[in-house]
Design a protein around this motif. Structure first.
Motif, PDB file in Angstrom:
ATOM      1  N   THR A  35      14.315  -5.958   6.816  1.00  0.00           N
ATOM      2  CA  THR A  35      13.360  -6.281   7.870  1.00  0.00           C
ATOM      3  C   THR A  35      12.258  -5.232   7.913  1.00  0.00           C
ATOM      4  O   THR A  35      12.452  -4.082   7.491  1.00  0.00           O
ATOM      5  CB  THR A  35      14.029  -6.331   9.262  1.00  0.00           C
ATOM      6  OG1 THR A  35      14.485  -5.013   9.608  1.00  0.00           O
ATOM      7  CG2 THR A  35      15.198  -7.309   9.281  1.00  0.00           C
ATOM      8  N   THR A  36      11.108  -5.638   8.456  1.00  0.00           N
ATOM      9  CA  THR A  36      10.019  -4.676   8.639  1.00  0.00           C
ATOM     10  C   THR A  36      10.368  -3.650   9.714  1.00  0.00           C
ATOM     11  O   THR A  36       9.911  -2.510   9.654  1.00  0.00           O
ATOM     12  CB  THR A  36       8.718  -5.405   9.026  1.00  0.00           C
ATOM     13  OG1 THR A  36       8.957  -6.199  10.198  1.00  0.00           O
ATOM     14  CG2 THR A  36       8.232  -6.302   7.904  1.00  0.00           C
ATOM     15  N   VAL A  37      11.196  -4.045  10.683  1.00  0.00           N
ATOM     16  CA  VAL A  37      11.578  -3.117  11.756  1.00  0.00           C
ATOM     17  C   VAL A  37      12.373  -1.951  11.181  1.00  0.00           C
ATOM     18  O   VAL A  37      12.067  -0.774  11.439  1.00  0.00           O
ATOM     19  CB  VAL A  37      12.398  -3.851  12.843  1.00  0.00           C
ATOM     20  CG1 VAL A  37      12.920  -2.850  13.875  1.00  0.00           C
ATOM     21  CG2 VAL A  37      11.559  -4.914  13.524  1.00  0.00           C
ATOM     22  N   THR A  49       1.710  -1.573  10.362  1.00  0.00           N
ATOM     23  CA  THR A  49       1.293  -0.928   9.112  1.00  0.00           C
ATOM     24  C   THR A  49       2.117  -1.442   7.942  1.00  0.00           C
ATOM     25  O   THR A  49       1.590  -1.735   6.859  1.00  0.00           O
ATOM     26  CB  THR A  49       1.431   0.599   9.218  1.00  0.00           C
ATOM     27  OG1 THR A  49       0.566   1.080  10.239  1.00  0.00           O
ATOM     28  CG2 THR A  49       1.074   1.267   7.899  1.00  0.00           C
ATOM     29  N   ILE A  50       3.436  -1.555   8.148  1.00  0.00           N
ATOM     30  CA  ILE A  50       4.310  -2.084   7.100  1.00  0.00           C
ATOM     31  C   ILE A  50       3.893  -3.513   6.738  1.00  0.00           C
ATOM     32  O   ILE A  50       3.770  -3.866   5.556  1.00  0.00           O
ATOM     33  CB  ILE A  50       5.783  -2.071   7.550  1.00  0.00           C
ATOM     34  CG1 ILE A  50       6.249  -0.644   7.840  1.00  0.00           C
ATOM     35  CG2 ILE A  50       6.672  -2.740   6.519  1.00  0.00           C
ATOM     36  CD1 ILE A  50       6.346   0.253   6.642  1.00  0.00           C
ATOM     37  N   SER A  51       3.669  -4.335   7.742  1.00  0.00           N
ATOM     38  CA  SER A  51       3.309  -5.736   7.507  1.00  0.00           C
ATOM     39  C   SER A  51       1.969  -5.840   6.780  1.00  0.00           C
ATOM     40  O   SER A  51       1.795  -6.669   5.870  1.00  0.00           O
ATOM     41  CB  SER A  51       3.246  -6.495   8.832  1.00  0.00           C
ATOM     42  OG  SER A  51       4.513  -6.502   9.470  1.00  0.00           O
ATOM     43  N   CYS A  73      14.947 -11.010  -5.090  1.00  0.00           N
ATOM     44  CA  CYS A  73      14.033 -10.272  -4.223  1.00  0.00           C
ATOM     45  C   CYS A  73      13.459 -11.204  -3.162  1.00  0.00           C
ATOM     46  O   CYS A  73      12.586 -12.023  -3.458  1.00  0.00           O
ATOM     47  CB  CYS A  73      12.916  -9.634  -5.049  1.00  0.00           C
ATOM     48  SG  CYS A  73      13.501  -8.386  -6.220  1.00  0.00           S
ATOM     49  N   GLY A  74      13.940 -11.067  -1.942  1.00  0.00           N
ATOM     50  CA  GLY A  74      13.511 -11.935  -0.857  1.00  0.00           C
ATOM     51  C   GLY A  74      12.053 -11.748  -0.484  1.00  0.00           C
ATOM     52  O   GLY A  74      11.439 -12.644   0.112  1.00  0.00           O
ATOM     53  N   TYR A  75      11.484 -10.579  -0.783  1.00  0.00           N
ATOM     54  CA  TYR A  75      10.072 -10.340  -0.499  1.00  0.00           C
ATOM     55  C   TYR A  75       9.191 -10.615  -1.713  1.00  0.00           C
ATOM     56  O   TYR A  75       8.009 -10.318  -1.703  1.00  0.00           O
ATOM     57  CB  TYR A  75       9.865  -8.903  -0.005  1.00  0.00           C
ATOM     58  CG  TYR A  75      10.287  -8.729   1.435  1.00  0.00           C
ATOM     59  CD1 TYR A  75       9.364  -8.863   2.474  1.00  0.00           C
ATOM     60  CD2 TYR A  75      11.609  -8.453   1.763  1.00  0.00           C
ATOM     61  CE1 TYR A  75       9.750  -8.712   3.786  1.00  0.00           C
ATOM     62  CE2 TYR A  75      12.000  -8.309   3.083  1.00  0.00           C
ATOM     63  CZ  TYR A  75      11.071  -8.441   4.092  1.00  0.00           C
ATOM     64  OH  TYR A  75      11.457  -8.301   5.407  1.00  0.00           O
ATOM     65  N   SER A 225      23.026 -10.555  11.355  1.00  0.00           N
ATOM     66  CA  SER A 225      22.266  -9.657  12.234  1.00  0.00           C
ATOM     67  C   SER A 225      22.786  -8.228  12.208  1.00  0.00           C
ATOM     68  O   SER A 225      22.088  -7.300  12.609  1.00  0.00           O
ATOM     69  CB  SER A 225      22.290 -10.184  13.670  1.00  0.00           C
ATOM     70  OG  SER A 225      23.635 -10.235  14.151  1.00  0.00           O
ATOM     71  N   LEU A 226      24.032  -8.033  11.731  1.00  0.00           N
ATOM     72  CA  LEU A 226      24.619  -6.694  11.686  1.00  0.00           C
ATOM     73  C   LEU A 226      24.420  -6.116  10.295  1.00  0.00           C
ATOM     74  O   LEU A 226      24.944  -6.651   9.320  1.00  0.00           O
ATOM     75  CB  LEU A 226      26.111  -6.756  12.020  1.00  0.00           C
ATOM     76  CG  LEU A 226      26.483  -7.398  13.356  1.00  0.00           C
ATOM     77  CD1 LEU A 226      27.993  -7.425  13.525  1.00  0.00           C
ATOM     78  CD2 LEU A 226      25.831  -6.668  14.507  1.00  0.00           C
ATOM     79  N   GLN A 227      23.651  -5.049  10.197  1.00  0.00           N
ATOM     80  CA  GLN A 227      23.360  -4.461   8.898  1.00  0.00           C
ATOM     81  C   GLN A 227      23.685  -2.970   8.847  1.00  0.00           C
ATOM     82  O   GLN A 227      24.389  -2.510   7.968  1.00  0.00           O
ATOM     83  CB  GLN A 227      21.880  -4.699   8.525  1.00  0.00           C
ATOM     84  CG  GLN A 227      21.502  -6.165   8.385  1.00  0.00           C
ATOM     85  CD  GLN A 227      22.265  -6.871   7.268  1.00  0.00           C
ATOM     86  OE1 GLN A 227      22.883  -6.242   6.424  1.00  0.00           O
ATOM     87  NE2 GLN A 227      22.242  -8.192   7.282  1.00  0.00           N
TER      88      GLN A 227
END
Length: 306
Positions: A35-37, A49-51, A73-75, A225-227
């Motif tokens: 995630t970007t977060v 900034t990341i986005s 690669c999901g991105y 959701s748990l990483q």
């Protein structure tokens, strides 16, 4: 006793990536964090900034984001981006450091390896780990043999899988959990009850889930959701839920109580086979040779202890 570290290896915290490659690192960390977060926290940059930097990269290299896929690669990636990532890998390895991926279960094996760069811990499908190593996002990955047994048609091209030994498993509870500690796992105990075991989504850990079902343990899915370790620990706090962890000392789980897994169809003490996925040319790089040697020693020692 660990062998002396070769002079060619460096302390990971001394490693500096060239400015030219910083955006490639950002893209890699997006893949590893998910995630970007989480990426913004790790890089200490704002989420906008990341986005923005990712958007510019995706436009320049034709990257297509697909977070729903369970491998790759999901991105997004491309032939040019893969070459750039392999260039980043070459710089890391030449500097005597490496990036080895692992999930929360296997991460304690990496403790005491100061030449390894900090890497976000996350449960992934076996095919995903292999693809991240192949693409150059990771220089290697610890993979559960339980998951390799479940996976079919894995692409091993350009990779080598090394067996490291077996890791004994345990349940971990919060100290205040309303469970009678000492009761045999899978069996109700007077004055207490057996906790449900919080497990990763079936898409990324079918082998672990199968083993726990064979042991008669009730399971509850943590979803996607748990990483992070804090996510998992926070989810079981104040509840009777348990986690599966490696049965060895680890700072990550210092706040939890461990309870060795008991009798099961597989063995008196269930173990998880551990494999190290590396690029096919890993023996050409001193840091990867040393990493494989050290992790093999740790795995052998752990197997003997178990």
């Amino acid at each position: 006793m660990a062998s002396p570290r070769p002079p060619s290896l460096a302390q990971a915290h001394h490693y500096r990536l060239p400015e030219l490659l910083h955006d490639i690192r950002l893209l890699d960390l997006l893949e590893l964090c998910g995630t970007t977060v989480q990426t913004s926290r790790l890089l200490q940059l704002s989420q906008p900034t990341i986005s923005r930097r990712y958007r510019l990269l995706s436009e320049d290299f034709g990257l297509v984001r697909d977070r729903r896929q369970l491998w790759g690669c999901g991105y997004g990636t491309s032939a040019a981006m893969r070459l750039l990532r392999l260039g980043c890998r070459a710089h890391r390895l030449a500097a005597g450091v490496a990036r080895i991926g692992s999930d929360l279960l296997h991460h304690p094996l990496l403790a005491g390896c100061p030449w390894l760069l900090p890497t976000p811990q996350r449960f992934r499908a076996a095919a995903n780990w292999l693809e991240l190593v192949r693409q150059g996002v990771l220089d290697g990955a610890l993979i559960s043999g339980l998951e390799l047994e479940e996976a079919e048609g894995l692409n091993h091209q350009e990779l080598e899988l090394l067996p490291l030994g077996e890791l004994p498993l345990a349940l971990a509870f919060c100290p205040e959990a309303p469970v009678l500690v000492g009761a045999p796992p899978g069996r109700p105990a007077p004055g207490g009850r057996v906790a449900e075991v919080l497990v990763p989504d079936r898409g990324v850990a079918p082998g672990l889930r199968r083993l726990l079902r064979e042991l008669g343990l009730p399971l509850r899915s943590g979803g996607n959701s748990l990483q992070t370790p804090d996510d998992w620990i926070g989810r079981i706090q104040g509840s009777a839920l348990a986690l599966v962890v490696a049965d060895r000392e680890a700072d990550t789980w210092a706040c939890l109580q461990r309870w060795p897994l008991g009798q099961g169809p597989r063995a008196s003490r269930p173990h998880c086979p551990v494999w190290l996925a590396l690029p096919a040319d890993w023996q050409e790089h001193p840091v990867l040779r040393h990493t494989a040697q050290e992790l093999g020693r740790i795995g052998a020692a752990q197997q003997l202890e178990g």
